[in-house]
Design a protein around this motif. Structure first.
Motif, PDB file in Angstrom:
ATOM      1  N   SER A 206       0.729  -1.219   0.093  1.00 59.98           N
ATOM      2  CA  SER A 206      -0.057  -0.017  -0.182  1.00 59.98           C
ATOM      3  C   SER A 206       0.755   1.267  -0.065  1.00 59.98           C
ATOM      4  CB  SER A 206      -0.960  -0.095   1.278  1.00 59.98           C
ATOM      5  OG  SER A 206      -1.429   1.215   1.500  1.00 59.98           O
ATOM      6  N   VAL A 207       0.340   2.314  -0.535  1.00 60.77           N
ATOM      7  CA  VAL A 207       1.206   3.635  -0.586  1.00 60.77           C
ATOM      8  C   VAL A 207       0.658   4.566   0.348  1.00 60.77           C
ATOM      9  CG1 VAL A 207       1.404   3.129  -3.150  1.00 60.77           C
ATOM     10  CG2 VAL A 207      -0.226   4.670  -2.481  1.00 60.77           C
ATOM     11  N   THR A 208      -0.126   4.166   1.101  1.00 57.27           N
ATOM     12  CA  THR A 208      -0.739   5.101   2.235  1.00 57.27           C
ATOM     13  C   THR A 208       0.114   5.986   3.099  1.00 57.27           C
ATOM     14  OG1 THR A 208      -3.002   3.624   2.401  1.00 57.27           O
ATOM     15  CG2 THR A 208      -2.555   5.361   4.048  1.00 57.27           C
ATOM     16  N   PHE A 209       1.204   5.088   3.336  1.00 54.83           N
ATOM     17  CA  PHE A 209       2.225   5.839   4.277  1.00 54.83           C
ATOM     18  C   PHE A 209       3.319   6.013   3.441  1.00 54.83           C
ATOM     19  CE2 PHE A 209      -0.962   4.389   7.188  1.00 54.83           C
ATOM     20  CZ  PHE A 209      -1.248   5.234   7.823  1.00 54.83           C
ATOM     21  N   GLY A 210       3.279   5.951   2.207  1.00 58.80           N
ATOM     22  CA  GLY A 210       4.688   6.074   1.730  1.00 58.80           C
ATOM     23  C   GLY A 210       5.090   4.746   1.091  1.00 58.80           C
ATOM     24  N   GLY A 211       6.257   4.571   0.366  1.00 55.46           N
ATOM     25  CA  GLY A 211       6.899   3.577  -0.204  1.00 55.46           C
ATOM     26  C   GLY A 211       6.332   2.830  -1.457  1.00 55.46           C
ATOM     27  N   PRO A 212       6.935   1.788  -2.037  1.00 51.62           N
ATOM     28  CA  PRO A 212       6.542   1.581  -3.432  1.00 51.62           C
ATOM     29  C   PRO A 212       5.095   0.798  -3.481  1.00 51.62           C
ATOM     30  CG  PRO A 212       8.377  -0.029  -2.447  1.00 51.62           C
ATOM     31  CD  PRO A 212       7.914   1.331  -1.473  1.00 51.62           C
ATOM     32  N   THR A 213       4.400   0.730  -4.396  1.00 52.55           N
ATOM     33  CA  THR A 213       3.224  -0.077  -4.746  1.00 52.55           C
ATOM     34  C   THR A 213       3.531  -1.372  -4.710  1.00 52.55           C
ATOM     35  OG1 THR A 213       1.114  -0.264  -5.580  1.00 52.55           O
ATOM     36  CG2 THR A 213       2.993   0.260  -6.843  1.00 52.55           C
ATOM     37  N   GLY A 214       2.585  -2.446  -4.220  1.00 53.75           N
ATOM     38  CA  GLY A 214       3.014  -3.716  -4.465  1.00 53.75           C
ATOM     39  C   GLY A 214       1.667  -4.499  -4.824  1.00 53.75           C
ATOM     40  N   ARG A 215       1.693  -5.888  -5.273  1.00 57.29           N
ATOM     41  CA  ARG A 215       0.365  -6.736  -5.456  1.00 57.29           C
ATOM     42  C   ARG A 215      -0.210  -6.732  -4.057  1.00 57.29           C
ATOM     43  NH1 ARG A 215       0.137 -12.947  -6.590  1.00 57.29           N
ATOM     44  NH2 ARG A 215       0.514 -12.919  -4.235  1.00 57.29           N
ATOM     45  N   ARG A 216      -1.588  -6.508  -4.325  1.00 61.11           N
ATOM     46  CA  ARG A 216      -2.338  -6.630  -3.056  1.00 61.11           C
ATOM     47  C   ARG A 216      -3.868  -7.411  -3.418  1.00 61.11           C
ATOM     48  NH1 ARG A 216      -4.751  -2.399  -1.437  1.00 61.11           N
ATOM     49  NH2 ARG A 216      -3.808  -0.933  -3.032  1.00 61.11           N
ATOM     50  N   MET A 217      -4.166  -8.486  -3.140  1.00 61.58           N
ATOM     51  CA  MET A 217      -5.138  -9.257  -3.524  1.00 61.58           C
ATOM     52  C   MET A 217      -6.256  -9.320  -2.488  1.00 61.58           C
ATOM     53  SD  MET A 217      -4.071  -9.989  -6.504  1.00 61.58           S
ATOM     54  CE  MET A 217      -5.418 -11.121  -6.916  1.00 61.58           C
ATOM     55  N   ILE A 218      -6.146  -8.978  -1.236  1.00 68.00           N
ATOM     56  CA  ILE A 218      -7.198  -9.010  -0.291  1.00 68.00           C
ATOM     57  C   ILE A 218      -7.823  -7.441  -0.043  1.00 68.00           C
ATOM     58  CG2 ILE A 218      -7.529  -9.477   2.195  1.00 68.00           C
ATOM     59  CD1 ILE A 218      -5.288 -11.176   2.301  1.00 68.00           C
ATOM     60  N   PRO A 219      -9.002  -7.323  -0.398  1.00 68.33           N
ATOM     61  CA  PRO A 219      -9.700  -6.143  -0.429  1.00 68.33           C
ATOM     62  C   PRO A 219      -9.934  -5.567   1.076  1.00 68.33           C
ATOM     63  CG  PRO A 219     -11.329  -7.890  -0.748  1.00 68.33           C
ATOM     64  CD  PRO A 219     -10.022  -8.494  -0.777  1.00 68.33           C
ATOM     65  N   GLY A 220     -10.010  -4.327   1.425  1.00 67.84           N
ATOM     66  CA  GLY A 220     -10.256  -3.816   2.598  1.00 67.84           C
ATOM     67  C   GLY A 220      -9.281  -2.686   3.109  1.00 67.84           C
ATOM     68  N   LEU A 221      -8.030  -3.228   3.404  1.00 70.97           N
ATOM     69  CA  LEU A 221      -7.070  -2.216   3.919  1.00 70.97           C
ATOM     70  C   LEU A 221      -5.910  -1.987   2.905  1.00 70.97           C
ATOM     71  CD1 LEU A 221      -6.124  -3.530   7.398  1.00 70.97           C
ATOM     72  CD2 LEU A 221      -7.847  -1.686   6.499  1.00 70.97           C
ATOM     73  N   GLY A 222      -5.294  -0.882   2.922  1.00 68.18           N
ATOM     74  CA  GLY A 222      -4.246  -0.473   1.974  1.00 68.18           C
ATOM     75  C   GLY A 222      -5.020   0.194   0.557  1.00 68.18           C
ATOM     76  N   THR A 223      -4.075   1.239   0.177  1.00 68.63           N
ATOM     77  CA  THR A 223      -4.632   2.017  -1.193  1.00 68.63           C
ATOM     78  C   THR A 223      -3.331   2.090  -2.134  1.00 68.63           C
ATOM     79  OG1 THR A 223      -3.855   3.939  -0.264  1.00 68.63           O
ATOM     80  CG2 THR A 223      -6.243   3.205   0.259  1.00 68.63           C
ATOM     81  N   SER A 224      -3.792   2.463  -3.393  1.00 68.95           N
ATOM     82  CA  SER A 224      -2.953   2.620  -4.406  1.00 68.95           C
ATOM     83  C   SER A 224      -2.750   4.364  -4.530  1.00 68.95           C
ATOM     84  CB  SER A 224      -3.167   1.997  -5.791  1.00 68.95           C
ATOM     85  OG  SER A 224      -4.457   2.377  -6.160  1.00 68.95           O
ATOM     86  N   VAL A 225      -3.415   4.886  -3.875  1.00 71.99           N
ATOM     87  CA  VAL A 225      -3.619   6.374  -4.002  1.00 71.99           C
ATOM     88  C   VAL A 225      -3.803   6.941  -2.574  1.00 71.99           C
ATOM     89  CG1 VAL A 225      -4.806   8.442  -4.718  1.00 71.99           C
ATOM     90  CG2 VAL A 225      -5.005   6.423  -5.940  1.00 71.99           C
ATOM     91  N   ARG A 226      -2.735   7.682  -2.004  1.00 73.97           N
ATOM     92  CA  ARG A 226      -2.943   8.387  -0.709  1.00 73.97           C
ATOM     93  C   ARG A 226      -4.003   8.953  -0.615  1.00 73.97           C
ATOM     94  NH1 ARG A 226       0.857  10.434   3.122  1.00 73.97           N
ATOM     95  NH2 ARG A 226       0.106  12.360   4.383  1.00 73.97           N
TER      96      ARG A 226
END
Length: 343
Positions: A206-226
């Protein structure tokens, strides 16, 4: 006895599970899935709709539209059905099938984005919402990512409920998605009579708190946009959890009779990692469980799905069959922690 006339009128707000016997660390898990929408998103959905009604944005001809990975879409579907509004949920291919079917059963239309945009699936979903709104003035976008009533719902309800039950609270673990729950609780406890250490739990990639984006398959937490709602000055610490550890934690809980969703598995995994690194502190600790696990039976609780995406070593004692007759090992504390701006 409770007697209600609308589904959104009921929500169990004071149920906690003591996880010490299961994990060896004292943690009280606030269960938010016991309402007709099945998740904590009922609070934000109700608050945002009521605000839009007060502001005159919603009329009998309005069509509610929102981007959601699942739980908010269900909550909005339920309230829209109760109030007589049309609702279009824009989701993506990671949304659980049972969640999509539930929204449709409640009378909502579901549009599934199948290809990510430059900012991932979330960016593509938001682009589609904006295009719909521009094409027809009947569409009303509540915009959970920037709507202040998202975090106000938790400032007014979730955080005070925790404070009533735990007047000596030391640390609170909150998952980060839109950051509505996180910001509402963090703002409330910033003003409280004693300091509370706020730990945000995010998904790795997730990019919420910075860092590179990565594969996320479980919905709910994390974002690709801050998330626009996020103010890191209210967050004391961030823990990022790998999805494999989310799955291990969910299975560990399920083998003891507690079927929780992926977001809850992430939060509990991160919290246990933090508590293991602070063995002598013995804090009064609470974590928020956003939902239950029935909507994840075809994903994180299905062995073939897990092994296809994460490999055979995620649940090493299971064979590729239905998960009901297998025993999962205890989760390994592999979540990584990082600091953010302090108080």
């Amino acid at each position: 006895m409770p007697v209600i006339s609308t589904p959104q009128a009921f929500n169990e707000d004071d149920l906690y599970v003591d996880l010490e016997a299961m994990f060896g660390h004292s943690l009280f898990l606030k269960c938010e899935g016991f309402n007709f929408a099945g998740s904590i998103k009922l609070k934000a959905a109700g608050e945002m709709i009521e605000a839009a009604e007060r502001d005159g944005l919603l009329t009998k001809d309005s069509i509610l539209i929102e981007s959601s990975s699942g739980n908010l879409g269900v909550a909005l579907s339920m309230i829209a059905a109760s109030k007589g509004y049309r609702f279009l949920c824009v989701t993506d291919s990671r949304c659980n099938l049972s969640t999509r079917l539930l929204m449709e059963a409640l009378g909502s239309q579901v549009h599934v984005i199948t290809e990510p945009g430059e900012s991932g699936f979330l960016g593509a979903r938001i682009d589609h919402v904006r295009a719909r709104v521009a094409s027809d003035e009947r569409y009303v976008w509540l915009n959970q990512y920037a709507n202040p009533h998202n975090h106000l719902a938790h400032y007014r309800r979730t955080a005070p409920a925790i404070a009533r039950q735990f007047p000596d609270l030391d640390v609170l673990f909150v998952g980060a998605g839109t950051t509505g729950t996180l910001m509402g609780c963090a703002r409330y406890f910033r003003e409280w009579h004693r300091p509370v250490h706020i730990v945000a739990v995010d998904s790795a990639g997730s990019v919420t708190f910075g860092g590179p984006t990565g594969r996320r398959m479980i919905p709910g937490l994390g974002t690709s946009v801050r998330p626009p709602l996020l103010d890191t000055s209210y967050v004391d610490e961030v823990i990022r959890v790998e999805e494999a550890d989310t799955i291990r934690t969910c299975h560990h809980l399920a083998r003891r009779g507690f079927l929780f969703g992926g977001s809850t598995g992430t939060v509990v995994s991160g919290a246990m990692n933090w508590l293991a690194r602070h063995p002598g502190d013995s804090p009064t600790a609470v974590a928020i469980a956003p939902d239950l696990g029935e909507r994840y039976l075809e994903t994180i609780y299905q062995t073939n799905w897990v092994q296809d995406l994460y490999g055979d070593d995620v649940l090493p004692h299971q064979q590729p069959t239905t998960p009901a007759a297998r025993t999962a090992p205890a989760p390994s504390p592999r979540a990584t922690a990082s600091s953010t701006a302090g108080r």
